[in-house]
Design a protein around this motif. Structure first.
Motif, mmCIF file in Angstrom:
data_model
loop_
_atom_site.group_PDB
_atom_site.id
_atom_site.type_symbol
_atom_site.label_atom_id
_atom_site.label_comp_id
_atom_site.label_asym_id
_atom_site.label_seq_id
_atom_site.Cartn_x
_atom_site.Cartn_y
_atom_site.Cartn_z
ATOM 1 N N ALA A 36 -7.038 -18.941 -11.617
ATOM 2 C CA ALA A 36 -7.788 -19.821 -12.516
ATOM 3 C C ALA A 36 -9.182 -19.268 -12.808
ATOM 4 N N VAL A 37 -9.791 -18.631 -11.820
ATOM 5 C CA VAL A 37 -11.100 -18.014 -12.043
ATOM 6 C C VAL A 37 -10.996 -16.937 -13.118
ATOM 7 N N GLY A 38 -10.001 -16.069 -13.003
ATOM 8 C CA GLY A 38 -9.848 -15.000 -13.979
ATOM 9 C C GLY A 38 -9.516 -15.500 -15.362
ATOM 10 N N VAL A 39 -8.604 -16.471 -15.455
ATOM 11 C CA VAL A 39 -8.172 -16.964 -16.759
ATOM 12 C C VAL A 39 -9.200 -17.896 -17.379
ATOM 13 N N SER A 40 -9.671 -18.862 -16.606
ATOM 14 C CA SER A 40 -10.538 -19.908 -17.156
ATOM 15 C C SER A 40 -11.949 -19.419 -17.469
ATOM 16 N N LEU A 41 -12.486 -18.559 -16.611
ATOM 17 C CA LEU A 41 -13.877 -18.131 -16.785
ATOM 18 C C LEU A 41 -14.019 -16.899 -17.664
ATOM 19 N N PHE A 42 -12.946 -16.149 -17.859
ATOM 20 C CA PHE A 42 -13.060 -14.906 -18.627
ATOM 21 C C PHE A 42 -12.162 -14.881 -19.865
ATOM 22 N N LEU A 43 -10.913 -15.279 -19.736
ATOM 23 C CA LEU A 43 -9.973 -15.119 -20.846
ATOM 24 C C LEU A 43 -10.035 -16.261 -21.852
ATOM 25 N N VAL A 44 -9.996 -17.483 -21.363
ATOM 26 C CA VAL A 44 -9.979 -18.635 -22.276
ATOM 27 C C VAL A 44 -11.224 -18.696 -23.171
ATOM 28 N N PRO A 45 -12.441 -18.546 -22.641
ATOM 29 C CA PRO A 45 -13.624 -18.622 -23.518
ATOM 30 C C PRO A 45 -13.668 -17.515 -24.564
ATOM 31 N N SER A 46 -13.083 -16.354 -24.263
ATOM 32 C CA SER A 46 -13.110 -15.227 -25.194
ATOM 33 C C SER A 46 -11.877 -15.166 -26.079
ATOM 34 N N THR A 47 -11.006 -16.174 -25.980
ATOM 35 C CA THR A 47 -9.757 -16.302 -26.763
ATOM 36 C C THR A 47 -8.771 -15.166 -26.496
ATOM 37 N N ILE A 48 -8.910 -14.480 -25.366
ATOM 38 C CA ILE A 48 -7.956 -13.431 -24.986
ATOM 39 C C ILE A 48 -6.767 -14.075 -24.293
ATOM 40 N N LEU A 49 -5.584 -13.545 -24.541
ATOM 41 C CA LEU A 49 -4.377 -14.105 -23.959
ATOM 42 C C LEU A 49 -4.002 -13.391 -22.671
ATOM 43 N N ASP A 50 -3.568 -14.171 -21.714
ATOM 44 C CA ASP A 50 -2.964 -13.633 -20.504
ATOM 45 C C ASP A 50 -1.519 -13.259 -20.843
ATOM 46 N N SER A 51 -0.782 -12.743 -19.891
ATOM 47 C CA SER A 51 0.616 -12.404 -20.137
ATOM 48 C C SER A 51 1.518 -13.583 -19.773
ATOM 49 N N GLY A 52 2.763 -13.523 -20.211
ATOM 50 C CA GLY A 52 3.754 -14.512 -19.829
ATOM 51 C C GLY A 52 3.465 -15.911 -20.327
ATOM 52 N N LEU A 53 3.941 -16.894 -19.567
ATOM 53 C CA LEU A 53 3.763 -18.293 -19.947
ATOM 54 C C LEU A 53 2.308 -18.732 -19.824
ATOM 55 N N SER A 54 1.558 -18.061 -18.989
ATOM 56 C CA SER A 54 0.125 -18.338 -18.906
ATOM 57 C C SER A 54 -0.561 -17.990 -20.231
ATOM 58 N N GLY A 55 -0.200 -16.834 -20.797
ATOM 59 C CA GLY A 55 -0.739 -16.457 -22.099
ATOM 60 C C GLY A 55 -0.273 -17.395 -23.199
#
Length: 372
Positions: A36-55
């Protein structure tokens, strides 16, 4: 993710839940937090997608305006429940704990205003001066660590692998190919919907960094290497390896096709830092020995105990297992021996690779020690 069979009155393996250590479930919660730290603090605000169902959850959150946490649960949970009988209750429970933890902490970081009027995610993005590249790299790194920890503690972070196991064969694809195709399709759709190619390119960077992080956490620096040695001096080479490296060695009889001469084939598992050492030892004993080195994903000892690839310390006696004639060991029937030999060929290595154990219970009369 491998299939698990549960026979008898417990088809889901529910009894195995009690055998799992309680701190493993705490580890699953921590894995969800890290992800959640990696996705919420870095990816979500920058509109970058994670892989898989998370993305996919991030993408749907961008399109609908709903919380990403909702989609994390809605998309992942059904796939894991669907695989309950196939994968077992312990794996599914660990995965669900990880996903719920991931969703919960994502909600805390992204949807609650904890820093003035901003969420922690917005504050972090502003602190990085909206540097999307940094978000792609560190988001992939941290989320990859979280996914690796989830695997370490007996679960999974994303349901896309469950989907792959069930549908890949129908599409004539491997699990890895299915996951890769899924991510490519996701990134292409995101580029089309958002009208820009940058989101897809940054997401690929995140995906690549995440894969490296997962491999590092799961396999670590002690990644195993299987060394196969073809030599005319099998006993001498095995003795040198046992004495100088404290490694057990399996010796098989072999025959050269071209020379039609009898030789020994040795099999030993070491870590990546010991390749140079074992090569030097072998060449000192037999300068014309033939060596091959292959990657080993995991090493399981007897009773399914994971074998650590670090060198053994204070080892008083190391034995080298020697199979002189697999067909006659313990007077096995010819049919049983053929099954054993076929299994060895299918696996690409001896079935009794006992680098974690220093004796061969099946063939005590064929076991020699360095002193012999």
């Amino acid at each position: 993710m491998s299939k698990v069979k549960h026979a008898g009155k417990d088809p889901f393996g529910l009894k195995n839940i009690k055998s799992k250590k309680w701190y493993s479930y705490l580890g699953s919660i921590f894995a969800g937090f890290v992800n959640a730290v990696g996705v919420s603090l870095f990816l979500v605000p920058s509109t970058i997608l994670d892989s898989g169902l998370s993305g996919t959850s991030i993408f749907l959150g961008q399109v609908t305006g709903w919380s990403v946490s909702i989609f994390i649960v809605l998309l992942n949970v059904p796939f894991f429940l669907f695989a309950l009988k196939q994968s077992g209750a312990v794996f599914i429970l660990s995965s669900l704990i990880t996903i719920l933890s991931y969703s919960f902490f994502n909600f805390i970081f992204s949807d609650l205003a904890l820093v003035g009027s901003m969420s922690i995610a917005e504050w972090m993005f502003n602190s990085l001066e909206a540097d999307v590249f940094l978000c792609a790299v560190f988001g992939g790194l941290i989320s990859g660590i979280g996914s690796g920890l989830a695997i370490r503690f007996g679960g999974a972070m994303d349901g896309v692998e469950v989907m792959a196991v069930n549908f890949a064969k129908r599409l004539n694809l491997t699990v890895g190919q299915f996951v890769m195709v899924y991510n490519v399709v996701l990134y292409v759709i995101a580029c089309i919907v958002t009208g820009g190619i940058k989101i897809g390119l940054y997401s690929i960077i995140t995906y690549a960094v995440g894969l490296l992080a997962v491999d590092f956490v799961v396999e670590g620096l002690d990644k195993g290497k299987a060394v196969t040695i073809v030599t005319d001096k099998g006993d001498a080479v095995a003795k040198a390896i046992s004495q100088q490296m404290n490694r057990s060695v399996t010796i098989l009889n072999a025959k050269g096709y071209y020379s039609n001469s009898d030789r020994n084939m040795l099999y030993v598992v070491v870590n990546r830092f010991e390749i140079g050492t074992i090569t030097k030892i072998v060449k000192n004993v037999d300068s014309v020995a033939f060596l091959t080195v292959t990657d080993v994903a995991d090493v399981i000892a007897q009773n399914d105990v994971k074998f650590k690839l670090r060198r053994k310390k204070n080892l008083n006696k190391t034995t080298a297992t020697v199979i002189r004639n697999p067909v006659k060991v313990n007077e096995k029937s010819e049919a049983e021996s053929n099954v054993l030999l076929k299994a060895n060929r299918d696996e690409g290595k001896p079935d009794d690779v006992a680098n974690a154990e220093n004796t061969c219970e099946a063939c005590p009369e064929n076991t020699v020690t360095p002193e012999e």
